[in-house]
Structures are given as structure tokens and as C-alpha cells.
Scaffold this motif. Structure first.
Motif, mmCIF file in Angstrom:
data_model
loop_
_atom_site.group_PDB
_atom_site.id
_atom_site.type_symbol
_atom_site.label_atom_id
_atom_site.label_comp_id
_atom_site.label_asym_id
_atom_site.label_seq_id
_atom_site.Cartn_x
_atom_site.Cartn_y
_atom_site.Cartn_z
ATOM 1 N N HIS A 1 0.819 -1.213 0.000
ATOM 2 C CA HIS A 1 0.000 0.000 0.000
ATOM 3 C C HIS A 1 0.857 1.270 0.000
ATOM 4 O O HIS A 1 0.373 2.346 -0.320
ATOM 5 C CB HIS A 1 -0.903 0.053 1.252
ATOM 6 N N ARG A 2 2.143 1.136 0.371
ATOM 7 C CA ARG A 2 2.990 2.313 0.553
ATOM 8 C C ARG A 2 3.931 2.574 -0.616
ATOM 9 O O ARG A 2 4.803 3.437 -0.517
ATOM 10 C CB ARG A 2 3.814 2.164 1.837
ATOM 11 N N GLY A 3 3.762 1.843 -1.710
ATOM 12 C CA GLY A 3 4.667 2.068 -2.840
ATOM 13 C C GLY A 3 3.922 2.463 -4.101
ATOM 14 O O GLY A 3 4.411 2.302 -5.217
ATOM 15 N N ILE A 4 2.709 2.983 -3.923
ATOM 16 C CA ILE A 4 1.847 3.301 -5.065
ATOM 17 C C ILE A 4 1.716 4.812 -5.197
ATOM 18 O O ILE A 4 1.573 5.513 -4.195
ATOM 19 C CB ILE A 4 0.446 2.684 -4.860
ATOM 20 N N SER A 5 1.754 5.310 -6.444
ATOM 21 C CA SER A 5 1.538 6.746 -6.665
ATOM 22 C C SER A 5 0.399 6.948 -7.667
ATOM 23 O O SER A 5 0.049 6.051 -8.420
ATOM 24 C CB SER A 5 2.810 7.416 -7.177
ATOM 25 N N PHE A 6 -0.160 8.153 -7.648
ATOM 26 C CA PHE A 6 -1.305 8.518 -8.486
ATOM 27 C C PHE A 6 -0.784 9.397 -9.615
ATOM 28 O O PHE A 6 -0.253 10.475 -9.372
ATOM 29 C CB PHE A 6 -2.310 9.280 -7.623
ATOM 30 N N MET A 7 -0.905 8.939 -10.860
ATOM 31 C CA MET A 7 -0.221 9.594 -11.973
ATOM 32 C C MET A 7 -1.178 9.923 -13.112
ATOM 33 O O MET A 7 -2.105 9.162 -13.381
ATOM 34 C CB MET A 7 0.875 8.658 -12.466
ATOM 35 N N LEU A 8 -0.941 11.055 -13.765
ATOM 36 C CA LEU A 8 -1.751 11.495 -14.904
ATOM 37 C C LEU A 8 -0.951 11.320 -16.196
ATOM 38 O O LEU A 8 0.216 11.716 -16.254
ATOM 39 C CB LEU A 8 -2.125 12.977 -14.739
ATOM 40 N N MET A 9 -1.570 10.711 -17.204
ATOM 41 C CA MET A 9 -0.844 10.487 -18.467
ATOM 42 C C MET A 9 -1.708 10.845 -19.664
ATOM 43 O O MET A 9 -2.905 10.540 -19.690
ATOM 44 C CB MET A 9 -0.436 9.016 -18.587
ATOM 45 N N ASP A 10 -1.075 11.470 -20.648
ATOM 46 C CA ASP A 10 -1.741 11.781 -21.911
ATOM 47 C C ASP A 10 -1.829 10.486 -22.725
ATOM 48 O O ASP A 10 -0.807 9.831 -22.956
ATOM 49 C CB ASP A 10 -0.916 12.846 -22.651
ATOM 50 N N VAL B 1 0.288 13.227 -8.743
ATOM 51 C CA VAL B 1 -0.656 13.954 -7.881
ATOM 52 C C VAL B 1 -0.429 13.555 -6.421
ATOM 53 O O VAL B 1 -0.290 12.372 -6.114
ATOM 54 C CB VAL B 1 -2.121 13.660 -8.281
ATOM 55 N N GLY B 2 -0.408 14.550 -5.548
ATOM 56 C CA GLY B 2 -0.204 14.275 -4.120
ATOM 57 C C GLY B 2 1.222 13.834 -3.859
ATOM 58 O O GLY B 2 2.119 14.043 -4.674
ATOM 59 N N GLU B 3 1.413 13.178 -2.732
ATOM 60 C CA GLU B 3 2.765 12.765 -2.334
ATOM 61 C C GLU B 3 3.209 11.494 -3.047
ATOM 62 O O GLU B 3 2.383 10.612 -3.301
ATOM 63 C CB GLU B 3 2.778 12.454 -0.832
ATOM 64 N N LEU B 4 4.515 11.405 -3.331
ATOM 65 C CA LEU B 4 5.083 10.181 -3.890
ATOM 66 C C LEU B 4 4.822 9.020 -2.927
ATOM 67 O O LEU B 4 4.954 9.170 -1.710
ATOM 68 C CB LEU B 4 6.598 10.379 -4.079
ATOM 69 N N ASN B 5 4.410 7.889 -3.495
ATOM 70 C CA ASN B 5 4.149 6.650 -2.735
ATOM 71 C C ASN B 5 2.926 6.719 -1.817
ATOM 72 O O ASN B 5 2.701 5.811 -1.033
ATOM 73 C CB ASN B 5 5.376 6.231 -1.901
ATOM 74 N N ARG B 6 2.145 7.808 -1.908
ATOM 75 C CA ARG B 6 0.921 7.888 -1.095
ATOM 76 C C ARG B 6 -0.333 7.892 -1.971
ATOM 77 O O ARG B 6 -1.383 8.402 -1.589
ATOM 78 C CB ARG B 6 0.935 9.128 -0.198
#
Lengths: 384, 392
Positions: free
Chosen positions: B191-200, B236-241
Motif C-alpha cells: 500500500h505504501r509504494g503506489i503513486s497517483f499519476m496522470l498520463m496523456d 498527484v499528491g505525495e510520492l508513494n501515497r
């Protein structure tokens, strides 16, 4: 949600006053009327504890639906439902529904002549019973009991088969036929008479929930025009506010009962060990408990809605009230069945409290209309 | 009447008037099927000019995103006002001017977790229907166990390099951008190694392939990422959160699937179908009993949606109880469609028949209790987080 559900400006969550009322009621009842009090009443052979009723009167609960001019607290139907819910949680037994909810709701529509009766309800002095059912199922319009005209008076003869608080009540609201025949809407008249009147005999029933239910036998009981509530031949209209208030509050009681049974069961699941584990860690039981909790949550919304609608648009309350009673009957049945199953063998013993919940749930499911009765009202209101 | 009540009454009159004057008459009362929805985006073509006109006018008034702040193209309405707006829209039979995953999901996430630059860049394009978003969460090995996502984003210094595969990405083939959960730390607890990312979606290395379902054509796709370069500012938000954002959005999504917002409940009413059979089927006691029970539960569930919204509005969060809405709403919806199919009889067996596409709708409901967290996962959440049942 279209009418006759609550309007959008009325919130379905408890107001600050309602939260306080609920907390106070829960505190009082867990102290003064825990489930062990029901057991004590049963073992002593009494339907309720008069001292508890006196305390409820002191707190204003008996006047919850009585206007302030008659000494009541006039808190409304949502508040009456919250009190009933809390009573359901601990199975607190009293004539609250018959007297403070049903009779008060009928009498407050009955004009200035009823002021004295309302005052004695608020003061906790009068205990009322509603004598309605003549057969094993709730069917007010099927009333056949005759009120025959004799000069200026009426003579009531017939049997009321299942009357809550019927053995202890000092006053009886009785629906009888002054014209027409069983099944007709019209021709019914509502009388308010003293239970000691000549010709009225009462047989206490020994019901599974250990509360007061009686068979009332009317043998030429005299009543006059002064005893009539509402209009001659139009007694159903006079009774309706009482029935709807009673159905909504009974539904609330059953929902509280479901919550109480679920809470006891959850406590047990967190404690009981088998196979070297707490049984509440088994997913099979977790899912049953979670499903039960979901059903109770959904029913609680129908309960809150019925209270709000009765308080704001009582003329449109039929659908909301029937929805509450239909859901509550089913949810209480599920809760007590699941409670006994998840307790295992101990749930079947008299020494353990959970059986009391099952017995009261069964009585509450029948009284004032069962699931099928109310589902049919809903279906008719929804056009099929 | 209180002032607040008067204000709302005035708002109702005003917004009703505005809808009447601005929504093209041709759109009023039109059935809302899949073809009636305006999704927007670079690849979007309107079915007619009325849709374009209605969208343009709604944008001017901020009504594509009624509750968002005006600075991002919203109307800044209160919840009570928004509810009135939706009630009046429904009363007049006006279709929503725009629907999208951007409005439903990414927007709320950015408003909560995004930085100012991200909000300024992406939110107005969502409210104006210029960019269409899709959601990249599930993977072949990360269904109910969503935190097991393996799609990887490596930090290459001046950009991220993304490799992996997503599944069930609704409308990925028609979307312009994707918001996705990617693994940015393989050594941390999952759960602690996931990030929220935006991609074209136009980035080199992204390809999509549609999935056909038992209900026929579906919006679902598989999406593949092969050495996709993503700018650093798209995190988006913190890395890994990213899991925090995912949980926030899942709660949001569950409330919606459970029947809120443009939820599925209410798309067809039981009474409507029964009426179409001219009462004949009501003589069947089993069907009649089923219809009555379903109606009882549907009404009580609708009130529960109301109650939870009232609770959220009062600042008392709904929290994990939203799992109940998702569980109950989707199971109820499956029951409703089973009833409708039984009521329709052989009239409901064609892909397109006397009841329109009832059969594919019925088939599609079977996914309701799977997507966005299965019923069993919802019951787990209720048991563990609401009822605090033990693990051992």
C-alpha cells in the motif's frame, strides 16, 4: 424521492435535540430497564413495572405526543420514535405505545372534550388500550363487533381477540360497527370507555413476549354519544392518526430491537473462541454480521422518514408509515434469527437474553399489521 | 418560512427558468440511453447541434460541475442548490449537459489532493468538456486486491518511465488522458509504494484494446504501457501515497455505483415495467410478491441514500459506511433487473425488443457487484472497519 416522502428541507439525520433525547433515553433505559428487568417482570408475572412507567411520566415521555396545554411535552412523532427505538434496544416493557402514542394521537384530534383524558395520559395516570383486532390478523375494516342503538345509547357486543395492554388498561378505545357490514370502510364508530363498565370482561393471554395482551369480551356494554371519538359511522377517520402513529413507533421499537440484538451478537462474536480463534474472525460470520448491519441501516432510514412525514405532512403519511413497518418487521426477524444462529446453542437457552428479542420481534411483526399487510399498502400507493 | 427556505425557493424558480430558456426543446424528455450522453473530449462528435448548444450554455453558467468552485468553471452551488438543480432538470426532462470520469472522479481527487498548478491546468478542461479522462486502476493481477498493482513508474531524473498493463479501463479507447495507480517503490509494503499519476493517452507507448462482455459491446478496454515517458509534474499528491487518493476515490465511486449521483438505481422503475404489461402479470402471486418486496426495499434504500447525503452535508462523514451503499445498492439493482426480466417474459429476450435494450442492461447489472469492489470486499470492509470484528 417524490411525495409523500419527506421534503428536501427536512433532514433525515437526528437534530441536536434528538441526539440529546436519544442519549438521555439510552442512558436511562440501560440503567433502569435493561433486558434483565424484562426477565424479572416475567418471573414475577407482571407485564411491566409501574415504577418505570412513573419515571417515564416524570421525564415527559408519556406526554411526548400530548399538546402543551394539556401538560404534555409535544415533542412530535420523530421524538416518539426515538424513544420507542431506545425502548426496543433493551426490550423495555410499558404501555407507552398503547397510551402515549396511539391513544394520545387519537385524543388530540378529538376536540376540547378530550383535554382531561390527554392530561391524565401526560401525567402518567391513565393507561389506554386499543381494542381493534377480532381475528388473528390485523384488519381494521373487517371489524364486525356490533354497537346496537338502544334509545340514546349503544350496546356493544362481541369479542376483541388481541388487545395490547388490555388487561391493565383503565380506558379502552374500541372500534365497533354502527352500520354497514364487515369489510365496509364506513359504518365504524370509535368509542372511548372505562374498562370497568358493566358487561366488559377481560381474559389475560399468556403471550410469548411476557407482556400484557388480553381478549376483551363485550356483552351488551353500554356507551353513549359522549363516548364517541370523532363522528358516528366515521370512526376509522378518528382512529387513523393513532394507527399511523402506533405503526411508526412500533416500527421504531422493532428497529431498536434489531439493533440491540445485533449489538449483543457482535459482542459475543468478539469474545467467543472456537478452533483457537475468536469466532468473529471467521469470514462466514463476518459477512452475516455485515449484511445484518446493512439491513438495519436501511430500515433506520425508513423509520426516520416516517417520523418526519408524520410531523410535517401527516395527511400524506400512509406510504411512509407502511414502509417503516414493513421494513422493520423483516429486519427484526432477520436480526433475531441471525442472533440465535450466531450464538449457537447458548442462544437457545432461557438463561441467555437473546430469546427475549426473538419473542418480542414476533409479536411486534404481527401487531398493527404484518409485512404482507403493509407491503400491499405500498404496492397500492405505488400503482400496482 | 425561514430565510434559507425562501432563498432556496427563489433559487428553484430561477434555475427552472434558466433551464427552460437554455435547454433546446429537442433534448427535453429524450430517453437517456448510451447515445444520449455527452462525454466530451478531443475525439468527441456531437450527435446533433442541440447537444453542443446545451453544453456551451451550461459551461457559461458553470452547470457542468454544479458544486465546483467558479474559478475552475463550476457554479459553486451548495448541496441543497445542487439537489434543486437536479430535481428541476429531471422535472423538465433535461439531460445532463456533460458526463465524464473527470467530473465524477478525477475532479474531486484534484480538488482534494492536487496542487494549484494541476487544478488550474486540468479542472477547467474538464468542466468545458475539452478533455475526456479514463481511470487506470485494475490490472490482471490486481482485481479485488487492488493494492497489488504492478504497473511500474521508474524515476528517470527528468521524467517517469511507465511499463505495465491495466484492465477494465472504461472508454480508454475514447479518452484523452488517464489517471492511474502505478508502483513507484517495489520494496515498500504494497500500500505504501503506489503513486497517483496522470498520463496523456497520446503519449508514445500507450495502446488500448476493447473487451467484449456477456452483455455485448462494452466500454471496457485493456490498456498497455510500453516505455511511456511521463513528465515529473504529473504525479498527484505525495510520492508513494497514491493509495490514499485511490481510497478517497473508491469511496466516491462506491457511493455513485450504489445509487447516488447519476447512479444506476432508478434507470427503470419496477412500476413502469409492470404497468407496461397491463396488469396481467400482477395476477401471478409470485411475481407480485417479488415486485412488492423489491419496491419496499428500493424505497427504503433511496431514503438511505438521502440520509447519508444529509449526514455528509452536516459534516459528519459517511466514511466506510459507503461500502454498505455500494453493497446494498448493487445487489438490489440485480434483483430489480431479474424481476423486470421475469415480468417482461419473452418480450425481454431480444437484444433490442419491446422494452428496448432491457436484456443487455440486465446482463450488465451482473458486473455492478463486482466493479469498484465486489460485494464480498464491501462486506469485509463493513465487518472490519465499521463493526471492528477481529482478525484472529
Amino acid at each position: 424521492m417524490s411525495a409523500p416522502m419527506k421534503e428536501m428541507t427536512q433532514s433525515l439525520i437526528d437534530t441536536e435535540d434528538e441526539v440529546m433525547l436519544r442519549d438521555a433515553a439510552r442512558g436511562f433505559l440501560s440503567e433502569s430497564s435493561p433486558v434483565s428487568a424484562l426477565r424479572a417482570n416475567r418471573d414475577a408475572g407482571r407485564a411491566y413495572d409501574p415504577a418505570l412507567w412513573a419515571e417515564m411520566a416524570q421525564m415527559g415521555w408519556t406526554g411526548v405526543l400530548v399538546p402543551e396545554v394539556a401538560g404534555g411535552a409535544d415533542m412530535g412523532h420523530r421524538a416518539a420514535g426515538i424513544l420507542a427505538e431506545e425502548m426496543g434496544r433493551t426490550l423495555a416493557a410499558s404501555p407507552y405505545l398503547s397510551t402515549a402514542v396511539i391513544a394520545a394521537s387519537v385524543l388530540r384530534q378529538a376536540g376540547p372534550g378530550a383535554q382531561g383524558a390527554l392530561e391524565s395520559i401526560a401525567a402518567g395516570e391513565a393507561i389506554y388500550a386499543l381494542a381493534l383486532d377480532e381475528g388473528p390478523k390485523f384488519a381494521p375494516k373487517a371489524t364486525a363487533m356490533q354497537a346496537e342503538k338502544h334509545g340514546n345509547a349503544f350496546r356493544l357486543s362481541g369479542v376483541k381477540a388481541f388487545v395490547a395492554d388490555g388487561a391493565t388498561a383503565g380506558r379502552v378505545l374500541v372500534l365497533a360497527r354502527t352500520s354497514g357490514s364487515a369489510g365496509d370502510d364506513a359504518g365504524l364508530t370509535l368509542f372511548d370507555i372505562d374498562a370497568s363498565r358493566a358487561g366488559l370482561s377481560r381474559e389475560q393471554l399468556s403471550t410469548i413476549d411476557s407482556r400484557d395482551h388480553a381478549r376483551l369480551i363485550f356483552d351488551g356494554v353500554e356507551a353513549t354519544g359522549d363516548d364517541i371519538i370523532g363522528d358516528l359511522d366515521n370512526g376509522f377517520a378518528a382512529l387513523r392518526p393513532g394507527l399511523q402513529a402506533g405503526q411508526a413507533a412500533l416500527a421504531a421499537e422493532l428497529t431498536g430491537l434489531a439493533g440491540g440484538a445485533a449489538a449483543i451478537t457482535l459482542g459475543y462474536l468478539k469474545e467467543r473462541k472456537q478452533f483457537d480463534r475468536t469466532i468473529g474472525s471467521f469470514q462466514a460470520l463476518q459477512h452475516r454480521a455485515a449484511h445484518l448491519w446493512s439491513e438495519i441501516e436501511v430500515t433506520a432510514s425508513a423509520i426516520a422518514n416516517a417520523g418526519r412525514v408524520l410531523d410535517h405532512t401527516p395527511e400524506d403519511a400512509e406510504l411512509a408509515v407502511s414502509l417503516a413497518k414493513a421494513r422493520a418487521a423483516q429486519t427484526a426477524k432477520l436480526a433475531v434469527s441471525e442472533a440465535v444462529q450466531m450464538h449457537g446453542g447458548i442462544g437457545m437457552t432461557d438463561a441467555f437474553d437473546i430469546g427475549f428479542f426473538m419473542k418480542r420481534a414476533r409479536v411486534g411483526a404481527e401487531w398493527l399489521g404484518d409485512y404482507g399487510y403493509h407491503a400491499a399498502v405500498i404496492a397500492a400507493a405505488r400503482g400496482f | 418560512m425561514s430565510n434559507a427556505t425562501e432563498d432556496l425557493a427563489a433559487f428553484r424558480a430561477e434555475i427552472s427558468d434558466w433551464i427552460k430558456q437554455n435547454c433546446p426543446a429537442a433534448l427535453l424528455g429524450r430517453p437517456m440511453g448510451e447515445t444520449g450522453i455527452v462525454w466530451g473530449g478531443r475525439k468527441w462528435t456531437f450527435t446533433d447541434d442541440n447537444q453542443r448548444l446545451w453544453l456551451d450554455r451550461a459551461i457559461t453558467r458553470g452547470l457542468t460541475a454544479p458544486r465546483w468552485p467558479t474559478q475552475y468553471g463550476g457554479a459553486g452551488l451548495t448541496r441543497a442548490q445542487e439537489k434543486i438543480y437536479r430535481e428541476e432538470m429531471q422535472k423538465l426532462g433535461a439531460p445532463p449537459p456533460l458526463e465524464s470520469f473527470g467530473l465524477w472522479m478525477l475532479g474531486p481527487a484534484l480538488l482534494e489532493f492536487g496542487n494549484d498548478a494541476q487544478k488550474a491546468e486540468h479542472l477547467p478542461k474538464i468542466t468545458r468538456g475539452e478533455i475526456r479522462w479514463c481511470q487506470g486502476y485494475s490490472e490482471p493481477g490486481a482485481g479485488s486486491d487492488l493494492a497489488n498493482v504492478q504497473t511500474r513508474a521508474e524515476d528517470m531524473g527528468d521524467h517517469w518511465l511507465v511499463n505495465g498493463q491495466k484492465i477494465w479501463t472504461s472508454y480508454a479507447d475514447q479518452a484523452d488522458w488517464i489517471f492511474a495507480l502505478v508502483r513507484t517503490d517495489r520494496d515498500a509494503p504494497k500500500h505504501r509504494g503506489i503513486s497517483f499519476m496522470l498520463m496523456d493517452m497520446d503519449s508514445p507507448g500507450i495502446t488500448t484494446r476493447p473487451i467484449r462482455l456477456i452483455s455485448g459491446k462494452s466500454p471496457f478496454c485493456e490498456t498497455f504501457f510500453d516505455n511511456v515517458k511521463v513528465p515529473k509534474e504529473n504525479l498527484v499528491g505525495e510520492l508513494n501515497r497514491g493509495w490514499d487518493i485511490a481510497k478517497y476515490l473508491l469511496t466516491h465511486e462506491r457511493e455513485m455505483i450504489g445509487g447516488g449521483g447519476q447512479g444506476l438505481l432508478g434507470a427503470r422503475s419496477v412500476a413502469q415495467i409492470l404497468a407496461s404489461q397491463e396488469g396481467a402479470l400482477l395476477a401471478d402471486p409470485v411475481l407480485r410478491a417479488d415486485a412488492m418486496q423489491t419496491e419496499v426495499d428500493t424505497l427504503a434504500f433511496s431514503l438511505t441514500m438521502e440520509r447519508y447525503k444529509d449526514q455528509a452535508e452536516a459534516g459528519r462523514g459517511v466514511g466506510n459506511a459507503s461500502a454498505m451503499l455500494k453493497y446494498y445498492g448493487t445487489e438490489l439493482n440485480k434483483r430489480r433487473y431479474e424481476l423486470m426480466m421475469a415480468t417482461a417474459g419473452s418480450d425481454g429476450l431480444e437484444w433490442e425488443g419491446p422494452h428496448g435494450g432491457l436484456a443487455p442492461e440486465w446482463l450488465r447489472t451482473k458486473a455492478n457487484s463486482i466493479e469498484g469492489g465486489t460485494s464480498e470486499v464491501m462486506l469485509d470492509i463493513i465487518a472490519k472497519r465499521v463493526l471492528e470484528m477481529p482478525n484472529t
